[in-house]
Design an enzyme around this catalytic site. Structure first.
Site, PDB file in Angstrom:
ATOM      1  NE  ARG A  88      -2.168   1.183   3.762  1.00 16.86           N
ATOM      2  CZ  ARG A  88      -2.830   1.588   4.824  1.00 16.86           C
ATOM      3  NH1 ARG A  88      -4.153   1.580   4.802  1.00 16.86           N
ATOM      4  NH2 ARG A  88      -2.218   1.955   5.916  1.00 16.86           N
ATOM      5  CB  THR A 142      -1.873   7.393  -3.010  1.00 17.60           C
ATOM      6  OG1 THR A 142      -1.321   6.063  -3.168  1.00 17.60           O
ATOM      7  CG2 THR A 142      -0.931   8.388  -3.684  1.00 17.60           C
ATOM      8  CG  ASP A 166       7.324  -2.481   9.398  1.00 14.61           C
ATOM      9  OD1 ASP A 166       7.946  -3.003   8.450  1.00 14.61           O
ATOM     10  OD2 ASP A 166       7.021  -1.281   9.423  1.00 14.61           O
ATOM     11  CG  ASP A 195       3.551  -1.859   9.040  1.00 17.47           C
ATOM     12  OD1 ASP A 195       3.655  -3.063   8.706  1.00 17.47           O
ATOM     13  OD2 ASP A 195       3.605  -0.930   8.228  1.00 17.47           O
TER      14      ASP A 195
HETATM   15  O1  LIG Z   1      -6.668  -2.376   3.232  1.00 12.61           O
HETATM   16  P1  LIG Z   1      -5.465  -1.568   2.805  1.00 12.61           P
HETATM   17  O2  LIG Z   1      -5.674  -0.093   3.018  1.00 12.61           O
HETATM   18  O3  LIG Z   1      -5.046  -1.883   1.411  1.00 12.61           O
HETATM   19  O4  LIG Z   1      -4.283  -1.922   3.795  1.00 12.61           O
HETATM   20  C1  LIG Z   1      -3.986  -3.220   4.173  1.00 12.61           C
HETATM   21  C2  LIG Z   1      -2.699  -3.675   3.582  1.00 12.61           C
HETATM   22  O5  LIG Z   1      -1.595  -2.970   4.177  1.00 12.61           O
HETATM   23  C3  LIG Z   1      -0.674  -3.903   4.732  1.00 12.61           C
HETATM   24  O6  LIG Z   1       0.310  -4.243   3.830  1.00 12.61           O
HETATM   25  P2  LIG Z   1       1.580  -3.267   3.543  1.00 12.61           P
HETATM   26  O7  LIG Z   1       1.257  -2.331   2.420  1.00 12.61           O
HETATM   27  O8  LIG Z   1       2.013  -2.646   4.805  1.00 12.61           O
HETATM   28  O9  LIG Z   1       2.655  -4.267   2.989  1.00 12.61           O
HETATM   29  P3  LIG Z   1       3.532  -5.335   3.806  1.00 12.61           P
HETATM   30  O10 LIG Z   1       2.639  -6.487   4.094  1.00 12.61           O
HETATM   31  O11 LIG Z   1       4.619  -5.658   2.863  1.00 12.61           O
HETATM   32  O12 LIG Z   1       4.024  -4.664   5.047  1.00 12.61           O
HETATM   33  C4  LIG Z   1      -1.546  -5.086   5.059  1.00 12.61           C
HETATM   34  O13 LIG Z   1      -0.821  -6.262   5.266  1.00 12.61           O
HETATM   35  C5  LIG Z   1      -2.496  -5.135   3.901  1.00 12.61           C
HETATM   36  O14 LIG Z   1      -1.970  -5.820   2.784  1.00 12.61           O
HETATM   37  O1  LIG Z   2      -3.376  -0.702  10.506  1.00 12.87           O
HETATM   38  C1  LIG Z   2      -2.788  -1.115   9.477  1.00 12.87           C
HETATM   39  C2  LIG Z   2      -3.210  -0.733   8.188  1.00 12.87           C
HETATM   40  C3  LIG Z   2      -2.535  -1.238   7.113  1.00 12.87           C
HETATM   41  N1  LIG Z   2      -1.491  -2.057   7.301  1.00 12.87           N
HETATM   42  C4  LIG Z   2      -1.088  -2.434   8.528  1.00 12.87           C
HETATM   43  O2  LIG Z   2      -0.126  -3.199   8.670  1.00 12.87           O
HETATM   44  N2  LIG Z   2      -1.740  -1.936   9.593  1.00 12.87           N
HETATM   45 MG   LIG Z   3       3.263  -3.214   6.157  1.00 12.44          MG
END
Ligand SMILES: O=P(O)(O)OC[C@H]1O[C@H](OP(=O)(O)OP(=O)(O)O)[C@H](O)[C@@H]1O
Ligand SMILES: O=c1cc[nH]c(=O)[nH]1
Ligand SMILES: [Mg+2]
Length: 208
Positions: free
Chosen positions: A103, A107, A202, A199
């Site tokens: 994400r 944006t 992370d 997160d």
């Molecule tokens: O519903 P949304 O607004 O799309 O957000 C949720 C997304 O954000 C996080 O991923 P992230 O982009 O942090 O990637 P990662 O898993 O690599 O940390 C999470 O694991 C989802 O995939």
């Molecule tokens: O709360 C949140 C939203 C998006 N992605 C995450 O990991 N945590």
């Molecule tokens: Mg993430």
């Protein structure tokens, strides 16, 4: 869209543990996998079974087995990997379809960067896993992709869902089923779920 918030005491207890600020990477991983199993147990309640007769220690015995339903598990990278082992513990022969989407921090739009899907998606139940449903953008984009490849039966498992994401997902894909351990209050200005988990990627990968 069928929404199930799983109220089982084990699920409620484990999601509570997951919210602790001082949780270790190891604990977070273990709980995310365990919750992956528990949500899978709930989401597969309606899989069709058939009766067959086997030879038991005491002669013929009627037993049930799951009808030849093919399953693909779809972890959304990265954080979805944290639930994958928990799903595979219960469905060890499932094929895995990996979808990489992150994400954009500014944006909040989903950015696809990888995909490797199982064959015969039109004949498989897809179980999509990602701990967080925030705006819903990442889940909607993943399900768009699965449907473009012919997938017709989709269940999504998340640990925490925001009302905003539930609404968006239900509008985009009313035919799917969503299972969550918690429906939280909502999103903050950065698009993080409150109270949420922080997160999840992370925390699972120890990258912060
Ligand atoms: O519903 P949304 O607004 O799309 O957000 C949720 C997304 O954000 C996080 O991923 P992230 O982009 O942090 O990637 P990662 O898993 O690599 O940390 C999470 O694991 C989802 O995939
Ligand atoms: O709360 C949140 C939203 C998006 N992605 C995450 O990991 N945590
Ligand atoms: Mg993430």
């Amino acid at each position: 869209m069928k929404l199930t918030e799983v109220k089982h005491p084990l699920v409620q207890h484990k999601i509570g543990l997951l919210r602790a600020a001082d949780i270790s990477t190891r604990q977070f991983r273990q709980l995310a996998a365990e919750l992956g199993s528990l949500l899978t147990y709930e989401a597969t309640k309606d899989l069709p079974t058939e009766q067959l007769t086997i030879q038991s220690w005491n002669g013929p015995c009627d037993v049930q087995q799951i009808q030849g339903k093919k399953v693909t598990v779809v972890p959304i990278l990265r954080a979805g990997l944290g639930m994958l082992d928990g799903v595979l513990d219960l469905i060890p022969s499932a094929r895995i379809s990996v979808v990489g989407i992150y994400r954009d921090e500014e944006t909040l739009q989903p950015v696809p960067y990888f995909q490797k899907l199982a064959a015969d998606l039109d004949q498989r139940l897809a179980i999509v896993v990602d701990p967080m449903l925030a705006t819903g953008g990442s889940m909607i984009a993943t399900i768009d992709l699965l449907k473009q490849h012919g997938c017709q039966q989709i269940k999504a498992l998340v640990l925490v869902a925001a009302p905003e994401g539930i609404k968006a997902l239900g509008e985009a894909h009313p035919d799917i089923e969503l299972y969550t351990a918690a429906v939280d209050q909502g999103l903050n200005e950065q698009g993080y779920i409150l109270p949420g988990l922080g997160d999840a990627g992370d925390k699972l990968f120890g990258t912060k």
